[in-house]
Scaffold this active site. Structure first.
Site, PDB file in Angstrom:
ATOM      1  N   GLY A  49     -19.213  65.729 -29.224  1.00 30.42           N
ATOM      2  CA  GLY A  49     -19.070  66.203 -30.599  1.00 30.42           C
ATOM      3  C   GLY A  49     -19.749  67.549 -30.719  1.00 30.42           C
ATOM      4  O   GLY A  49     -20.538  67.946 -29.848  1.00 30.42           O
ATOM      5  N   GLN A  54     -24.220  74.241 -34.983  1.00 35.31           N
ATOM      6  CA  GLN A  54     -24.548  74.501 -33.573  1.00 35.31           C
ATOM      7  C   GLN A  54     -23.919  75.787 -33.057  1.00 35.31           C
ATOM      8  O   GLN A  54     -24.338  76.293 -32.018  1.00 35.31           O
ATOM      9  CB  GLN A  54     -24.089  73.325 -32.706  1.00 35.31           C
ATOM     10  CG  GLN A  54     -24.888  72.064 -32.968  1.00 35.31           C
ATOM     11  CD  GLN A  54     -24.389  70.942 -32.092  1.00 35.31           C
ATOM     12  OE1 GLN A  54     -23.435  70.270 -32.427  1.00 35.31           O
ATOM     13  NE2 GLN A  54     -25.031  70.733 -30.953  1.00 35.31           N
ATOM     14  N   CYS A 103     -27.595  66.241 -26.497  1.00 35.18           N
ATOM     15  CA  CYS A 103     -27.120  67.202 -27.484  1.00 35.18           C
ATOM     16  C   CYS A 103     -26.950  68.550 -26.793  1.00 35.18           C
ATOM     17  O   CYS A 103     -27.833  68.969 -26.047  1.00 35.18           O
ATOM     18  CB  CYS A 103     -28.127  67.313 -28.628  1.00 35.18           C
ATOM     19  SG  CYS A 103     -27.623  68.442 -29.925  1.00 35.18           S
ATOM     20  N   LEU A 104     -25.831  69.218 -27.061  1.00 30.22           N
ATOM     21  CA  LEU A 104     -25.602  70.523 -26.440  1.00 30.22           C
ATOM     22  C   LEU A 104     -26.649  71.539 -26.905  1.00 30.22           C
ATOM     23  O   LEU A 104     -26.875  72.540 -26.236  1.00 30.22           O
ATOM     24  CB  LEU A 104     -24.191  71.029 -26.753  1.00 30.22           C
ATOM     25  CG  LEU A 104     -23.051  70.156 -26.191  1.00 30.22           C
ATOM     26  CD1 LEU A 104     -21.698  70.740 -26.576  1.00 30.22           C
ATOM     27  CD2 LEU A 104     -23.151  69.998 -24.686  1.00 30.22           C
ATOM     28  N   HIS A 145     -24.697  61.263 -35.383  1.00 23.74           N
ATOM     29  CA  HIS A 145     -25.317  62.408 -34.699  1.00 23.74           C
ATOM     30  C   HIS A 145     -24.770  63.728 -35.255  1.00 23.74           C
ATOM     31  O   HIS A 145     -25.541  64.642 -35.581  1.00 23.74           O
ATOM     32  CB  HIS A 145     -25.027  62.298 -33.190  1.00 23.74           C
ATOM     33  CG  HIS A 145     -25.595  63.406 -32.368  1.00 23.74           C
ATOM     34  ND1 HIS A 145     -26.572  63.211 -31.417  1.00 23.74           N
ATOM     35  CD2 HIS A 145     -25.333  64.750 -32.353  1.00 23.74           C
ATOM     36  CE1 HIS A 145     -26.880  64.375 -30.857  1.00 23.74           C
ATOM     37  NE2 HIS A 145     -26.139  65.325 -31.400  1.00 23.74           N
ATOM     38  N   GLU A 146     -23.421  63.817 -35.392  1.00 24.51           N
ATOM     39  CA  GLU A 146     -22.820  65.089 -35.831  1.00 24.51           C
ATOM     40  C   GLU A 146     -23.067  65.363 -37.312  1.00 24.51           C
ATOM     41  O   GLU A 146     -23.327  66.495 -37.710  1.00 24.51           O
ATOM     42  CB  GLU A 146     -21.316  65.109 -35.521  1.00 24.51           C
ATOM     43  CG  GLU A 146     -20.976  65.017 -34.040  1.00 24.51           C
ATOM     44  CD  GLU A 146     -21.742  65.996 -33.163  1.00 24.51           C
ATOM     45  OE1 GLU A 146     -22.065  67.114 -33.612  1.00 24.51           O
ATOM     46  OE2 GLU A 146     -22.035  65.624 -32.008  1.00 24.51           O
ATOM     47  N   HIS A 149     -26.410  66.833 -37.917  1.00 24.71           N
ATOM     48  CA  HIS A 149     -26.507  68.278 -37.667  1.00 24.71           C
ATOM     49  C   HIS A 149     -26.222  69.072 -38.944  1.00 24.71           C
ATOM     50  O   HIS A 149     -26.885  70.083 -39.225  1.00 24.71           O
ATOM     51  CB  HIS A 149     -25.490  68.713 -36.606  1.00 24.71           C
ATOM     52  CG  HIS A 149     -25.980  68.574 -35.190  1.00 24.71           C
ATOM     53  ND1 HIS A 149     -27.113  69.201 -34.719  1.00 24.71           N
ATOM     54  CD2 HIS A 149     -25.476  67.894 -34.131  1.00 24.71           C
ATOM     55  CE1 HIS A 149     -27.284  68.898 -33.425  1.00 24.71           C
ATOM     56  NE2 HIS A 149     -26.308  68.107 -33.049  1.00 24.71           N
TER      57      HIS A 149
HETATM   58 ZN   LIG Z   1     -26.025  67.436 -31.132  1.00 28.16          ZN
END
Ligand SMILES: [Zn+2]
Length: 183
Positions: A49, A54, A103-104, A145-146, A149
């Protein structure tokens, strides 16, 4: 389409609230390009995701997808490609389950994160269509999670036991298969 630069932990944009997208702007070239770029960037880095924060854009847009051939999540069940615009998430249970997340924006680390095992997701898709689904387990985890963000929250904020924060090389050696689970 373009592969965008992903902000890493410490960049203030990850700690800011994203703004809702006005409904009459969802089909605009700007939002459509953002969606395409989020998808392409997520695929490039094998994410499950990616949220607009991000990639330095403070709009409530995120994409999720987990395919079984994802090398970062080999044991994850399939989650179909989905575009989440202005998401609202309502827990449908009090049950929290610990699972591994990465997480990226937090490269090379994994940690155990408690998440609701079932949530209702209400949002808009990329064509402005209303989406209202019930998600469970891994699907519910990725959604939480997304959408976190978009509220300026990163998974490490949700961890209850920081001793599970693990470098990916050590994770592969010591934790893989212990209890696998999400970006
Ligand atoms: Zn993340």
């Amino acid at each position: 389409m373009a592969i965008l630069k992903v902000a890493r932990l410490g960049h203030p944009v990850l700690r800011q609230d994203a703004s809702p997208v006005p409904l009459d702007e969802i089909r605009s070239p700007e939002i459509q390009r953002l969606v395409d770029d989020l998808i392409e960037t997520m695929h490039e880095y094998d994410g499950a995701g990616l949220a607009a924060n991000q990639v330095h854009v403070l709009k409530q847009v995120a994409v999720i997808e987990a395919a079984q051939q994802n090398p970062r999540y080999p044991d994850a069940p399939d989650v179909p490609l989905m575009v989440l615009i202005n998401p609202q998430v309502t827990p449908l249970t009090k049950d929290l389950e610990e699972g591994w997340e990465g997480c990226l924006s937090v490269p090379d680390l994994r940690g155990m994160v408690p998440r609701y095992t079932a949530v209702r997701l209400q949002c808009y898709g990329r064509d402005g269509e209303k989406i209202d689904v019930i998600a469970k387990d891994f699907f519910a985890r990725v959604i939480q999670h997304e959408t976190d963000h978009l509220l300026g929250i990163v998974y490490v904020d949700r961890m209850q036991d920081l001793s599970t924060l693990t470098h990916i090389a050590e994770w592969n050696k010591h934790w893989l298969g212990v209890k696998v689970q999400a970006d």
